[in-house]
Design a protein around this motif. Structure first.
Motif, PDB file in Angstrom:
ATOM      1  N   HIS A   1       0.842  -1.193   0.000  1.00 10.82           N
ATOM      2  CA  HIS A   1       0.000   0.000   0.000  1.00 10.82           C
ATOM      3  C   HIS A   1       0.883   1.251   0.000  1.00 10.82           C
ATOM      4  O   HIS A   1       0.686   2.172  -0.800  1.00 10.82           O
ATOM      5  CB  HIS A   1      -0.893  -0.064   1.239  1.00 10.82           C
ATOM      6  CG  HIS A   1      -1.795   1.093   1.448  1.00 10.82           C
ATOM      7  ND1 HIS A   1      -3.154   0.966   1.536  1.00 10.82           N
ATOM      8  CD2 HIS A   1      -1.559   2.416   1.619  1.00 10.82           C
ATOM      9  CE1 HIS A   1      -3.703   2.144   1.748  1.00 10.82           C
ATOM     10  NE2 HIS A   1      -2.748   3.042   1.810  1.00 10.82           N
ATOM     11  N   ALA A   2       1.863   1.267   0.901  1.00 13.86           N
ATOM     12  CA  ALA A   2       2.737   2.433   1.021  1.00 13.86           C
ATOM     13  C   ALA A   2       3.556   2.635  -0.251  1.00 13.86           C
ATOM     14  O   ALA A   2       3.778   3.776  -0.691  1.00 13.86           O
ATOM     15  CB  ALA A   2       3.658   2.264   2.229  1.00 13.86           C
ATOM     16  N   LEU A   3       4.013   1.538  -0.872  1.00 12.09           N
ATOM     17  CA  LEU A   3       4.816   1.661  -2.076  1.00 12.09           C
ATOM     18  C   LEU A   3       3.994   2.234  -3.226  1.00 12.09           C
ATOM     19  O   LEU A   3       4.454   3.129  -3.949  1.00 12.09           O
ATOM     20  CB  LEU A   3       5.385   0.300  -2.475  1.00 12.09           C
ATOM     21  CG  LEU A   3       6.369   0.334  -3.641  1.00 12.09           C
ATOM     22  CD1 LEU A   3       7.680   0.986  -3.224  1.00 12.09           C
ATOM     23  CD2 LEU A   3       6.615  -1.069  -4.181  1.00 12.09           C
ATOM     24  N   ALA A   4       2.762   1.724  -3.414  1.00 12.77           N
ATOM     25  CA  ALA A   4       1.902   2.234  -4.485  1.00 12.77           C
ATOM     26  C   ALA A   4       1.636   3.721  -4.296  1.00 12.77           C
ATOM     27  O   ALA A   4       1.680   4.509  -5.252  1.00 12.77           O
ATOM     28  CB  ALA A   4       0.589   1.448  -4.531  1.00 12.77           C
TER      29      ALA A   4
ATOM     30  N   ASP B   1      -5.872   0.115  -6.253  1.00 11.00           N
ATOM     31  CA  ASP B   1      -6.004  -1.152  -5.527  1.00 11.00           C
ATOM     32  C   ASP B   1      -4.780  -2.022  -5.807  1.00 11.00           C
ATOM     33  O   ASP B   1      -4.678  -2.625  -6.883  1.00 11.00           O
ATOM     34  CB  ASP B   1      -7.280  -1.881  -5.957  1.00 11.00           C
ATOM     35  CG  ASP B   1      -7.593  -3.065  -5.054  1.00 11.00           C
ATOM     36  OD1 ASP B   1      -6.660  -3.630  -4.466  1.00 11.00           O
ATOM     37  OD2 ASP B   1      -8.774  -3.426  -4.949  1.00 11.00           O
ATOM     38  N   PRO B   2      -3.817  -2.100  -4.876  1.00  7.49           N
ATOM     39  CA  PRO B   2      -2.623  -2.924  -5.105  1.00  7.49           C
ATOM     40  C   PRO B   2      -2.923  -4.418  -5.196  1.00  7.49           C
ATOM     41  O   PRO B   2      -2.146  -5.156  -5.800  1.00  7.49           O
ATOM     42  CB  PRO B   2      -1.739  -2.618  -3.891  1.00  7.49           C
ATOM     43  CG  PRO B   2      -2.240  -1.312  -3.357  1.00  7.49           C
ATOM     44  CD  PRO B   2      -3.714  -1.325  -3.628  1.00  7.49           C
TER      45      PRO B   2
ATOM     46  N   ASP C   1       1.417  -0.298 -14.130  1.00  2.00           N
ATOM     47  CA  ASP C   1       2.204  -1.299 -13.417  1.00  2.00           C
ATOM     48  C   ASP C   1       3.501  -0.730 -12.846  1.00  2.00           C
ATOM     49  O   ASP C   1       4.234  -1.436 -12.149  1.00  2.00           O
ATOM     50  CB  ASP C   1       2.467  -2.531 -14.281  1.00  2.00           C
ATOM     51  CG  ASP C   1       3.154  -2.234 -15.605  1.00  2.00           C
ATOM     52  OD1 ASP C   1       3.623  -1.091 -15.789  1.00  2.00           O
ATOM     53  OD2 ASP C   1       3.198  -3.145 -16.455  1.00  2.00           O
ATOM     54  N   ALA C   2       3.779   0.550 -13.084  1.00  2.00           N
ATOM     55  CA  ALA C   2       4.907   1.198 -12.414  1.00  2.00           C
ATOM     56  C   ALA C   2       4.660   1.391 -10.924  1.00  2.00           C
ATOM     57  O   ALA C   2       5.589   1.720 -10.176  1.00  2.00           O
ATOM     58  CB  ALA C   2       5.202   2.550 -13.056  1.00  2.00           C
ATOM     59  N   LEU C   3       3.412   1.178 -10.475  1.00  6.57           N
ATOM     60  CA  LEU C   3       3.072   1.384  -9.065  1.00  6.57           C
ATOM     61  C   LEU C   3       3.304   0.143  -8.205  1.00  6.57           C
ATOM     62  O   LEU C   3       3.176   0.216  -6.982  1.00  6.57           O
ATOM     63  CB  LEU C   3       1.598   1.803  -8.921  1.00  6.57           C
ATOM     64  CG  LEU C   3       1.158   3.035  -9.707  1.00  6.57           C
ATOM     65  CD1 LEU C   3      -0.285   3.375  -9.364  1.00  6.57           C
ATOM     66  CD2 LEU C   3       2.065   4.222  -9.429  1.00  6.57           C
ATOM     67  N   TRP C   4       3.634  -0.991  -8.830  1.00  7.69           N
ATOM     68  CA  TRP C   4       3.714  -2.238  -8.072  1.00  7.69           C
ATOM     69  C   TRP C   4       5.166  -2.618  -7.803  1.00  7.69           C
ATOM     70  O   TRP C   4       6.077  -2.190  -8.524  1.00  7.69           O
ATOM     71  CB  TRP C   4       2.993  -3.356  -8.822  1.00  7.69           C
ATOM     72  CG  TRP C   4       1.721  -2.940  -9.486  1.00  7.69           C
ATOM     73  CD1 TRP C   4       1.349  -3.226 -10.762  1.00  7.69           C
ATOM     74  CD2 TRP C   4       0.634  -2.174  -8.930  1.00  7.69           C
ATOM     75  NE1 TRP C   4       0.119  -2.682 -11.040  1.00  7.69           N
ATOM     76  CE2 TRP C   4      -0.350  -2.023  -9.938  1.00  7.69           C
ATOM     77  CE3 TRP C   4       0.406  -1.582  -7.682  1.00  7.69           C
ATOM     78  CZ2 TRP C   4      -1.528  -1.321  -9.745  1.00  7.69           C
ATOM     79  CZ3 TRP C   4      -0.774  -0.875  -7.485  1.00  7.69           C
ATOM     80  CH2 TRP C   4      -1.726  -0.760  -8.488  1.00  7.69           C
TER      81      TRP C   4
ATOM     82  N   SER D   1      -7.020  -0.984   0.810  1.00  4.90           N
ATOM     83  CA  SER D   1      -6.484  -2.162   1.476  1.00  4.90           C
ATOM     84  C   SER D   1      -7.663  -2.891   2.111  1.00  4.90           C
ATOM     85  O   SER D   1      -8.754  -2.320   2.258  1.00  4.90           O
ATOM     86  CB  SER D   1      -5.470  -1.758   2.548  1.00  4.90           C
ATOM     87  OG  SER D   1      -6.110  -1.068   3.608  1.00  4.90           O
ATOM     88  N   PRO D   2      -7.496  -4.162   2.481  1.00  7.70           N
ATOM     89  CA  PRO D   2      -8.622  -4.884   3.091  1.00  7.70           C
ATOM     90  C   PRO D   2      -9.213  -4.181   4.301  1.00  7.70           C
ATOM     91  O   PRO D   2     -10.424  -4.236   4.524  1.00  7.70           O
ATOM     92  CB  PRO D   2      -8.001  -6.237   3.461  1.00  7.70           C
ATOM     93  CG  PRO D   2      -6.902  -6.427   2.464  1.00  7.70           C
ATOM     94  CD  PRO D   2      -6.330  -5.039   2.242  1.00  7.70           C
ATOM     95  N   SER D   3      -8.380  -3.493   5.082  1.00  2.95           N
ATOM     96  CA  SER D   3      -8.877  -2.867   6.311  1.00  2.95           C
ATOM     97  C   SER D   3      -9.547  -1.519   6.063  1.00  2.95           C
ATOM     98  O   SER D   3     -10.305  -1.044   6.914  1.00  2.95           O
ATOM     99  CB  SER D   3      -7.735  -2.697   7.316  1.00  2.95           C
ATOM    100  OG  SER D   3      -6.733  -1.844   6.795  1.00  2.95           O
ATOM    101  N   THR D   4      -9.270  -0.876   4.915  1.00  3.01           N
ATOM    102  CA  THR D   4      -9.822   0.461   4.674  1.00  3.01           C
ATOM    103  C   THR D   4     -10.805   0.528   3.514  1.00  3.01           C
ATOM    104  O   THR D   4     -11.459   1.545   3.323  1.00  3.01           O
ATOM    105  CB  THR D   4      -8.693   1.468   4.381  1.00  3.01           C
ATOM    106  OG1 THR D   4      -8.041   1.127   3.146  1.00  3.01           O
ATOM    107  CG2 THR D   4      -7.663   1.481   5.510  1.00  3.01           C
ATOM    108  N   ARG D   5     -10.908  -0.538   2.725  1.00  2.00           N
ATOM    109  CA  ARG D   5     -11.696  -0.506   1.486  1.00  2.00           C
ATOM    110  C   ARG D   5     -13.135  -0.035   1.718  1.00  2.00           C
ATOM    111  O   ARG D   5     -13.634   0.847   1.022  1.00  2.00           O
ATOM    112  CB  ARG D   5     -11.697  -1.898   0.852  1.00  2.00           C
ATOM    113  CG  ARG D   5     -12.467  -1.988  -0.457  1.00  2.00           C
ATOM    114  CD  ARG D   5     -12.526  -3.429  -0.938  1.00  2.00           C
ATOM    115  NE  ARG D   5     -11.204  -4.022  -0.995  1.00  2.00           N
ATOM    116  CZ  ARG D   5     -10.404  -3.924  -2.046  1.00  2.00           C
ATOM    117  NH1 ARG D   5     -10.810  -3.268  -3.124  1.00  2.00           N
ATOM    118  NH2 ARG D   5      -9.210  -4.492  -2.030  1.00  2.00           N
ATOM    119  N   ARG D   6     -13.817  -0.614   2.701  1.00  2.00           N
ATOM    120  CA  ARG D   6     -15.232  -0.287   2.894  1.00  2.00           C
ATOM    121  C   ARG D   6     -15.400   1.189   3.249  1.00  2.00           C
ATOM    122  O   ARG D   6     -16.263   1.881   2.684  1.00  2.00           O
ATOM    123  CB  ARG D   6     -15.839  -1.153   4.005  1.00  2.00           C
ATOM    124  CG  ARG D   6     -17.339  -0.907   4.210  1.00  2.00           C
ATOM    125  CD  ARG D   6     -17.847  -1.572   5.473  1.00  2.00           C
ATOM    126  NE  ARG D   6     -17.222  -1.041   6.671  1.00  2.00           N
ATOM    127  CZ  ARG D   6     -17.576   0.099   7.250  1.00  2.00           C
ATOM    128  NH1 ARG D   6     -18.537   0.851   6.725  1.00  2.00           N
ATOM    129  NH2 ARG D   6     -16.972   0.509   8.349  1.00  2.00           N
TER     130      ARG D   6
END
Length: 202
Positions: A45-48, A145-146, A186-189, A118-123
């Motif tokens: 998440h932080a890298l993206a 969405d990574p 894909d430069a974000l991954w 992320s799974p914890s923040t998506r909703r």
């Protein structure tokens, strides 16, 4: 504190003081009077978020290879009405915010917001926060969405979010309000092409 007093306190809307009192390793937000805390972003998440900030920040924030004219900020604290939000990235056009504020938080509505899901923040990102951004008139909203390696691009139209594009794979990202440039999604991954800056030359 008595049980009655504790119950009364629990019924009171959360405030900025609750944000200040949150543990330093948590991201604290107040949405519709409720305090929400989340751990700091996970590594992908932080890298993206960091890579996207670099792709946009240089041409638009610094004017290097692009038109400039923006402030691009990582994790700004926004105070919008009674709500306190911390998006992953936000941008302000400098003609709307010519002077960068020397303050703990921002009260001017951004011109662009990006949430990295992320799974914890998506909703919360896709529901409560998106509703607040529409209410406040944020013109542009991106969801990165990574996990699915996608980018969704929205524009606010008459108070409703209009989906402009859903990008996947190595699609070229050239989307409002940053359509003056293009970079591959894909430069974000983390498995993007490695930097060869340290390669031997000559």
């Amino acid at each position: 504190m008595s049980r009655t007093a504790a119950a009364a306190k629990a019924e009171q809307p959360a405030t900025y003081q609750d944000v200040l009192d949150a543990p330093p390793h948590m991201v604290a937000e107040v949405l519709a009077g409720t305090l929400h805390t989340q751990p700091r972003p996970a590594s992908r998440h932080a890298l993206a978020s960091s890579f996207l900030g670099m792709e946009i920040g240089n041409p638009f924030g610094r004017g290097r290879g692009g038109p400039g004219g923006w402030w691009i900020i990582d994790e700004p604290e926004l105070h919008l009405g009674m709500d306190i939000l911390v998006p992953d990235l936000a941008g302000w056009r400098r003609d709307r915010m010519p002077v960068y504020p020397d303050a703990a938080y921002f009260e001017i509505v951004p011109d662009w917001i990006c949430e990295v899901l992320s799974p914890s923040t998506r909703r919360i990102d896709q529901n409560e926060k998106r509703t607040i951004y529409a209410r406040e008139g944020v013109p542009h909203l991106w969801f990165v969405d990574p996990d699915t390696r996608t980018l969704e691009v929205f524009r606010l139209l008459e108070g409703q979010w209009l989906l402009l594009a859903t990008l996947t794979g190595g699609a070229a990202v050239s989307q409002p309000p940053f359509d003056a440039i293009s970079f591959p999604l894909d430069a974000l991954w983390p498995d993007a092409a490695p930097d060869n800056g340290d390669a031997e030359t000559g």
